[in-house]
Design a protein around this motif. Structure first.
Motif, PDB file in Angstrom:
ATOM      1  N   GLU A  89      44.304  28.148  31.223  1.00 28.66           N
ATOM      2  CA  GLU A  89      43.937  29.551  31.386  1.00 28.66           C
ATOM      3  C   GLU A  89      45.022  30.314  32.119  1.00 28.66           C
ATOM      4  OE1 GLU A  89      40.137  29.848  33.294  1.00 28.66           O
ATOM      5  OE2 GLU A  89      39.111  28.761  31.706  1.00 28.66           O
ATOM      6  N   LYS A  97      43.288  43.014  34.427  1.00 24.19           N
ATOM      7  CA  LYS A  97      41.941  43.555  34.275  1.00 24.19           C
ATOM      8  C   LYS A  97      41.707  43.934  32.819  1.00 24.19           C
ATOM      9  CE  LYS A  97      41.348  45.382  38.907  1.00 24.19           C
ATOM     10  NZ  LYS A  97      41.024  46.552  39.709  1.00 24.19           N
ATOM     11  N   VAL A 153      45.672  34.242  33.675  1.00 25.82           N
ATOM     12  CA  VAL A 153      45.093  35.552  33.976  1.00 25.82           C
ATOM     13  C   VAL A 153      46.107  36.618  33.562  1.00 25.82           C
ATOM     14  CG1 VAL A 153      44.210  37.069  35.769  1.00 25.82           C
ATOM     15  CG2 VAL A 153      43.738  34.618  35.882  1.00 25.82           C
ATOM     16  N   LYS A 197      36.299  37.025  32.182  1.00 28.34           N
ATOM     17  CA  LYS A 197      35.526  36.282  33.174  1.00 28.34           C
ATOM     18  C   LYS A 197      35.757  36.918  34.525  1.00 28.34           C
ATOM     19  CE  LYS A 197      35.883  31.625  31.185  1.00 28.34           C
ATOM     20  NZ  LYS A 197      36.404  30.271  31.443  1.00 28.34           N
ATOM     21  N   ASN A 198      34.677  37.141  35.256  1.00 29.63           N
ATOM     22  CA  ASN A 198      34.783  37.700  36.612  1.00 29.63           C
ATOM     23  C   ASN A 198      35.654  38.947  36.657  1.00 29.63           C
ATOM     24  OD1 ASN A 198      33.213  35.548  37.545  1.00 29.63           O
ATOM     25  ND2 ASN A 198      35.021  34.272  37.827  1.00 29.63           N
ATOM     26  N   ASN A 199      35.488  39.821  35.671  1.00 29.53           N
ATOM     27  CA  ASN A 199      36.216  41.082  35.575  1.00 29.53           C
ATOM     28  C   ASN A 199      37.729  40.876  35.494  1.00 29.53           C
ATOM     29  OD1 ASN A 199      36.099  43.845  35.230  1.00 29.53           O
ATOM     30  ND2 ASN A 199      36.368  44.268  37.403  1.00 29.53           N
ATOM     31  N   LYS A 200      38.161  39.778  34.872  1.00 29.31           N
ATOM     32  CA  LYS A 200      39.572  39.499  34.639  1.00 29.31           C
ATOM     33  C   LYS A 200      39.762  39.115  33.181  1.00 29.31           C
ATOM     34  CE  LYS A 200      40.405  37.774  39.272  1.00 29.31           C
ATOM     35  NZ  LYS A 200      40.700  36.605  40.080  1.00 29.31           N
TER      36      LYS A 200
END
Length: 77
Positions: free
Chosen positions: A50, A55, A52, A37-40
């Motif tokens: 969730e 990348k 993170v 999501k959103n380049n993560k």
């Protein structure tokens, strides 16, 4: 031997269904799964939390091809 043509829309629909089924199965088994999501790269736990992770190694790519042909059987070389 028969060839079947699959449109991009059909392929996207099948991919979405497979992804949804895998997520439901992981939740039912109490396992985590990964999404981008959103380049993560995000790890989602069975409780919905969730985390993170960073990348993603690979990004997304758009294709212009409208039809994909799948051939049944093995081709002889």
């Amino acid at each position: 031997m028969s060839d079947k043509e699959i449109t991009v829309e059909d392929l996207n629909k099948l991919q979405k269904m497979a992804s949804d089924n895998a997520i439901k199965l992981n939740k039912a088994m109490g396992l985590t799964y990964l999404v981008v999501k959103n380049n993560k790269l995000i790890q989602i736990g069975p409780d919905g939390r969730e985390t993170v992770l960073g990348k993603p190694e690979f990004g997304t790519t758009k294709f212009d091809k409208k039809k994909i042909t799948l051939k049944s059987g093995v081709q002889k070389v």
